[in-house]
Design a protein around this motif. Structure first.
Motif, PDB file in Angstrom:
ATOM      1  N   ILE A  23      15.905  11.688 -13.163  1.00  0.00           N
ATOM      2  CA  ILE A  23      17.205  11.335 -12.593  1.00  0.00           C
ATOM      3  C   ILE A  23      17.297   9.817 -12.510  1.00  0.00           C
ATOM      4  N   PRO A  24      18.019   9.179 -13.424  1.00  0.00           N
ATOM      5  CA  PRO A  24      18.162   7.716 -13.333  1.00  0.00           C
ATOM      6  C   PRO A  24      19.081   7.350 -12.169  1.00  0.00           C
ATOM      7  N   PRO A  25      18.959   6.131 -11.649  1.00  0.00           N
ATOM      8  CA  PRO A  25      19.853   5.703 -10.565  1.00  0.00           C
ATOM      9  C   PRO A  25      21.311   5.748 -11.016  1.00  0.00           C
ATOM     10  N   LEU A  26      22.148   6.312 -10.179  1.00  0.00           N
ATOM     11  CA  LEU A  26      23.576   6.443 -10.485  1.00  0.00           C
ATOM     12  C   LEU A  26      24.361   5.571  -9.520  1.00  0.00           C
ATOM     13  N   GLY A  27      25.052   4.585 -10.044  1.00  0.00           N
ATOM     14  CA  GLY A  27      25.857   3.705  -9.214  1.00  0.00           C
ATOM     15  C   GLY A  27      25.039   2.923  -8.201  1.00  0.00           C
ATOM     16  N   GLY A  28      23.811   2.577  -8.555  1.00  0.00           N
ATOM     17  CA  GLY A  28      22.957   1.823  -7.654  1.00  0.00           C
ATOM     18  C   GLY A  28      22.240   2.677  -6.619  1.00  0.00           C
ATOM     19  N   MET A  29      22.470   3.989  -6.642  1.00  0.00           N
ATOM     20  CA  MET A  29      21.818   4.903  -5.698  1.00  0.00           C
ATOM     21  C   MET A  29      20.716   5.662  -6.417  1.00  0.00           C
ATOM     22  N   ASP A  30      19.551   5.717  -5.775  1.00  0.00           N
ATOM     23  CA  ASP A  30      18.408   6.425  -6.338  1.00  0.00           C
ATOM     24  C   ASP A  30      18.337   7.807  -5.704  1.00  0.00           C
ATOM     25  N   PHE A  31      18.672   8.836  -6.476  1.00  0.00           N
ATOM     26  CA  PHE A  31      18.664  10.202  -5.974  1.00  0.00           C
ATOM     27  C   PHE A  31      17.357  10.929  -6.263  1.00  0.00           C
ATOM     28  N   SER A  32      16.406  10.254  -6.873  1.00  0.00           N
ATOM     29  CA  SER A  32      15.144  10.903  -7.213  1.00  0.00           C
ATOM     30  C   SER A  32      14.343  11.357  -5.987  1.00  0.00           C
ATOM     31  N   PRO A  33      14.402  10.673  -4.843  1.00  0.00           N
ATOM     32  CA  PRO A  33      13.659  11.193  -3.686  1.00  0.00           C
ATOM     33  C   PRO A  33      14.119  12.574  -3.238  1.00  0.00           C
ATOM     34  N   ILE A  34      15.379  12.920  -3.481  1.00  0.00           N
ATOM     35  CA  ILE A  34      15.857  14.251  -3.102  1.00  0.00           C
ATOM     36  C   ILE A  34      15.091  15.311  -3.879  1.00  0.00           C
ATOM     37  N   LEU A  35      14.978  15.125  -5.183  1.00  0.00           N
ATOM     38  CA  LEU A  35      14.227  16.066  -6.004  1.00  0.00           C
ATOM     39  C   LEU A  35      12.746  16.034  -5.654  1.00  0.00           C
TER      40      LEU A  35
ATOM     41  N   ALA B 121       0.839  -1.206   0.000  1.00  0.00           N
ATOM     42  CA  ALA B 121       0.000   0.000   0.000  1.00  0.00           C
ATOM     43  C   ALA B 121       0.872   1.252   0.000  1.00  0.00           C
ATOM     44  N   LEU B 122       1.936   1.236   0.789  1.00  0.00           N
ATOM     45  CA  LEU B 122       2.845   2.375   0.821  1.00  0.00           C
ATOM     46  C   LEU B 122       3.498   2.596  -0.538  1.00  0.00           C
ATOM     47  N   ALA B 123       3.899   1.516  -1.190  1.00  0.00           N
ATOM     48  CA  ALA B 123       4.505   1.626  -2.516  1.00  0.00           C
ATOM     49  C   ALA B 123       3.497   2.140  -3.543  1.00  0.00           C
ATOM     50  N   GLN B 124       2.253   1.697  -3.460  1.00  0.00           N
ATOM     51  CA  GLN B 124       1.230   2.165  -4.401  1.00  0.00           C
ATOM     52  C   GLN B 124       0.952   3.648  -4.231  1.00  0.00           C
ATOM     53  N   ILE B 125       1.069   4.146  -3.016  1.00  0.00           N
ATOM     54  CA  ILE B 125       0.799   5.552  -2.767  1.00  0.00           C
ATOM     55  C   ILE B 125       1.967   6.436  -3.178  1.00  0.00           C
ATOM     56  N   THR B 126       3.187   5.993  -2.922  1.00  0.00           N
ATOM     57  CA  THR B 126       4.354   6.852  -3.133  1.00  0.00           C
ATOM     58  C   THR B 126       5.065   6.658  -4.467  1.00  0.00           C
ATOM     59  N   ASP B 127       5.011   5.462  -5.039  1.00  0.00           N
ATOM     60  CA  ASP B 127       5.771   5.201  -6.263  1.00  0.00           C
ATOM     61  C   ASP B 127       5.342   6.033  -7.478  1.00  0.00           C
ATOM     62  N   PRO B 128       4.062   6.298  -7.701  1.00  0.00           N
ATOM     63  CA  PRO B 128       3.734   7.147  -8.866  1.00  0.00           C
ATOM     64  C   PRO B 128       4.396   8.522  -8.797  1.00  0.00           C
ATOM     65  N   TYR B 129       4.432   9.115  -7.610  1.00  0.00           N
ATOM     66  CA  TYR B 129       5.088  10.415  -7.463  1.00  0.00           C
ATOM     67  C   TYR B 129       6.597  10.286  -7.646  1.00  0.00           C
ATOM     68  N   LEU B 130       7.200   9.266  -7.052  1.00  0.00           N
ATOM     69  CA  LEU B 130       8.646   9.080  -7.185  1.00  0.00           C
ATOM     70  C   LEU B 130       9.047   8.724  -8.617  1.00  0.00           C
ATOM     71  N   ASN B 131       8.187   7.992  -9.325  1.00  0.00           N
ATOM     72  CA  ASN B 131       8.503   7.619 -10.704  1.00  0.00           C
ATOM     73  C   ASN B 131       8.597   8.828 -11.624  1.00  0.00           C
ATOM     74  N   LEU B 132       7.889   9.894 -11.297  1.00  0.00           N
ATOM     75  CA  LEU B 132       8.033  11.129 -12.078  1.00  0.00           C
ATOM     76  C   LEU B 132       9.476  11.614 -12.057  1.00  0.00           C
ATOM     77  N   PHE B 133      10.101  11.508 -10.910  1.00  0.00           N
ATOM     78  CA  PHE B 133      11.466  12.000 -10.754  1.00  0.00           C
ATOM     79  C   PHE B 133      12.501  10.952 -11.136  1.00  0.00           C
ATOM     80  N   ARG B 134      12.130   9.690 -11.081  1.00  0.00           N
ATOM     81  CA  ARG B 134      13.046   8.633 -11.537  1.00  0.00           C
ATOM     82  C   ARG B 134      13.254   8.704 -13.036  1.00  0.00           C
ATOM     83  N   SER B 135      12.276   9.221 -13.758  1.00  0.00           N
ATOM     84  CA  SER B 135      12.446   9.383 -15.206  1.00  0.00           C
ATOM     85  C   SER B 135      13.367  10.559 -15.514  1.00  0.00           C
TER      86      SER B 135
END
Length: 85
Positions: free
Chosen positions: A56-68, A40-54
């Motif tokens: 800022i791609p993960p760099l070196g295995g680190m996902d920096f999209s939550p910062i943005l 449920a938490l993933a369903q609520i938060t992932d659509p918003y985070l996926n906007l930023f994952r597109s």
């Protein structure tokens, strides 16, 4: 108008807490994101985070999209708080 702004500010604050929980839980690799309450938490938060994952791609295995994502959410909350009642 005041009730609408207060509700939106409360929503932004609550959603920020959900994002913090989501990001902290990613530090535990044994969590199964298909089980509740994590799904449920993933369903609520992932659509918003996926906007930023597109953006800022993960760099070196680190996902920096939550910062943005936090930056944009905090800017929106600050903008809403600055609106005069």
């Amino acid at each position: 108008m005041s009730l609408l702004i207060t509700t939106l500010v409360t929503f932004v604050t609550f959603y920020s807490y959900l994002l913090i929980i989501r990001v902290l839980l990613t530090w535990f690799p044994t969590i199964n994101w298909y089980n509740q309450p994590f799904a449920a938490l993933a369903q609520i938060t992932d659509p918003y985070l996926n906007l930023f994952r597109s953006i800022i791609p993960p760099l070196g295995g680190m996902d920096f999209s939550p910062i943005l994502a936090f930056l944009v959410l905090n800017l929106a909350g600050g903008f809403l708080r600055a609106i005069p009642y």
